[in-house]
Design a protein around this motif. Structure first.
Motif, short mmCIF file in Angstrom:
data_model
loop_
_atom_site.label_atom_id
_atom_site.label_comp_id
_atom_site.label_asym_id
_atom_site.label_seq_id
_atom_site.Cartn_x
_atom_site.Cartn_y
_atom_site.Cartn_z
N GLY A 55 0.52 -1.31 0.24
CA GLY A 55 0.07 -0.03 -0.09
C GLY A 55 0.76 1.51 0.06
N THR A 56 0.42 2.38 -0.09
CA THR A 56 0.58 4.08 0.25
C THR A 56 0.45 4.32 1.43
N LEU A 57 1.17 4.86 2.51
CA LEU A 57 0.87 5.33 3.82
C LEU A 57 1.76 7.17 3.35
N ARG B 215 7.88 21.20 14.47
CA ARG B 215 7.77 21.32 12.69
C ARG B 215 7.30 19.98 12.49
N LEU B 216 5.79 20.07 11.56
CA LEU B 216 5.95 19.14 10.61
C LEU B 216 6.36 18.03 9.78
N ILE B 217 7.13 16.83 10.06
CA ILE B 217 8.02 16.52 8.43
C ILE B 217 7.47 15.11 8.12
N SER B 218 7.23 14.87 6.86
CA SER B 218 6.02 14.37 6.42
C SER B 218 6.58 13.46 4.48
N LYS B 219 6.13 11.97 5.06
CA LYS B 219 6.87 11.83 3.42
C LYS B 219 5.66 10.68 3.20
N VAL B 220 5.22 10.34 1.67
CA VAL B 220 4.73 9.49 1.06
C VAL B 220 5.42 8.83 0.87
N LEU B 221 4.63 7.33 1.56
CA LEU B 221 5.18 5.65 1.67
C LEU B 221 4.88 5.24 0.44
N ASN B 222 5.56 4.46 0.36
CA ASN B 222 5.32 3.28 -1.05
C ASN B 222 5.91 2.01 -0.67
N LEU C 37 -1.54 7.19 7.52
CA LEU C 37 -2.32 7.48 7.28
C LEU C 37 -2.94 6.44 6.04
N ASN C 38 -3.36 5.68 6.06
CA ASN C 38 -3.30 4.78 3.97
C ASN C 38 -4.32 6.37 3.14
N ALA C 39 -3.28 6.17 2.41
CA ALA C 39 -3.20 7.38 1.53
C ALA C 39 -3.66 6.56 -0.13
N GLY C 40 -3.89 5.17 -0.37
CA GLY C 40 -4.13 4.66 -1.19
C GLY C 40 -5.55 3.72 -1.18
N ASN C 41 -5.97 3.60 -2.11
CA ASN C 41 -7.23 3.05 -2.24
C ASN C 41 -7.67 1.28 -1.96
#
Length: 407
Positions: free
Chosen positions: A307-309, A322-329, A345-349
């Motif tokens: 998935g994608t988080l 500070r917010l340090i964020s990333k989209v992970l695959n 957060l699950n950002a995938g479908n």
């Protein structure tokens, strides 16, 4: 005067004893210390120079590609891919790292030790025969056959190994309780030292003749690159004390937050006691959230298996939160420093799945919404109204909400 000298001696002894029992990486005294190679721009901590925290970014806590199988075309039939402080500079001072181990059929990760870290291994695919040997004088062998989803612990400094006993390739993910646990492959170190150890030493140690030692020293040794409980009587300890089955099984995410955390810590894996590491599986429904929380006693290193988080953490007040964020695959790795508020957060479908290593046998968890608005007894609404700069009615409303615990 004698009393003063005695006191000094006692203090010295206690200081020495304290240094002996501190077997893991030292605790950080700041949010993070991103490792840096340029000595002009940093402060030297834990063997690395630290980047100015204001220049740190999400990429300092990120590593991509751990989903990719590695070649096992070598004499041992195994390859270890590390994700430690050399690959993820944000791990510096955080006392945890990760490796992927690929095995061909009959592939071996040969007997080795990690001088600075305990290892907790999760078998993602295949079947492994694993074991470790206790220290002198017992030298007891603890072994277990692991199947997909099983977890096994290798205590710090003990000789251990993994052998693929299945008919297909195998893949394992290991968390280690050090940013740089080190590795000593026994055969390489003993018979492949540079310069060689005197054959007379080895002949006497192994009770063989010099000719056999010389033969072994001439062999090509293939290096594998690997960067509050009562204690049971050691004589009664078994392999099951270091074993946990079933982590391959998806857990239900039918709850308000759409995620479930399955912990493998000292509460359900007794052998972890004193070893300073644990593991968790996190299942996410589409749009599922592991809500903002902290681990008061451990840093977290997470790998996305499916998935994608969208993940992130918030720095402390001194760094203006500070917010340090990333989209992970799939295959990506991200680090959450000890004590900082973080989320996934699950950002995938589709569904998503992650495995997280934690630098404590019992890292604890504080889900922010639950702790602040769901404490028992409730925090005085006046306190929360002033803290969040809202009126008491909103606080009262939030305190009446059901804050779901997903772990």
């Amino acid at each position: 005067m004698k009393g003063a000298q005695f006191l000094v001696c006692i203090v010295a002894i206690l200081a020495f004893a304290t240094s002996l029992v501190s077997a893991s990486d030292p605790s950080p005294l700041q949010d993070f210390c991103v490792a840096l190679n340029d000595t002009k721009l940093g402060v030297f901590v834990n063997g690395k120079f630290c980047k100015d925290p204001k220049l740190a970014s999400a990429n300092d806590f990120f590593f991509s590609g751990l989903q990719t199988p590695r070649s096992t075309q070598n004499p041992l039939g195994s390859t270890v891919t590390p994700a430690n402080v050399d690959q993820i500079p944000g791990l510096n001072t955080l006392g945890i790292s990760l490796v992927r181990i690929d095995f061909a059929p009959n592939g071996l990760n040969p007997p080795h030790t990690h001088p600075r870290g305990t290892e907790i291994l999760f078998l993602q695919e295949g079947t492994l025969y694993v074991g470790f040997v206790t220290s002198n004088p017992d030298n007891r062998l603890f072994t277990k056959v692991l199947n997909k989803g099983d977890v096994f612990v290798f205590p710090v400094g003990l000789i251990h190994f993994q052998l693929n006993v299945g008919h297909t390739n195998a893949v394992a993910i290991s968390g280690l309780s050090s940013q740089n646990p080190g590795v000593i492959t026994i055969a390489n170190a003993v018979f492949g030292a540079k310069p060689p150890i005197n054959p007379d030493v080895l002949a006497k140690a192994f009770q063989v003749d010099d000719k056999l030692v010389t033969y072994l020293q001439k062999q090509f040794w293939q290096a594998v690159f690997v960067n509050g409980k009562f204690c049971k009587d050691p004589k009664l300890v078994t392999a099951n004390d270091f074993f946990f089955p079933g982590l391959q099984i998806p857990k239900s995410t039918a709850n308000p937050v759409g995620s479930t955390v399955t912990a493998v810590n000292v509460e359900n894996l007794a052998g972890l006691n004193t070893l300073g590491i644990s593991l968790a599986r996190i299942d996410f429904a589409p749009n599922g959230l592991n809500p903002p929380y902290t681990h008061p006693r451990g840093s977290e290193i997470l790998i996305v298996l499916e998935g994608t988080l969208y993940v992130g953490f918030v720095t402390s007040n001194a760094d203006n939160n500070r917010l340090i964020s990333k989209v992970l695959n799939k295959g990506d790795v991200f680090v959450f420093p000890i004590g900082l508020i973080h989320f996934q957060l699950n950002a995938g479908n589709g569904n998503a799945e992650a495995i997280a290593g934690l630098s404590s046998q019992n890292p604890g968890v504080i889900t922010i919404a639950n702790a602040v608005f769901g404490s028992k007894p409730p925090i005085n609404p006046d306190v929360l109204a002033k803290a969040f700069q809202v009126d008491n009615k909103l606080v009262d409303y939030l305190q009446k909400r059901f804050c779901y615990k997903n772990n």
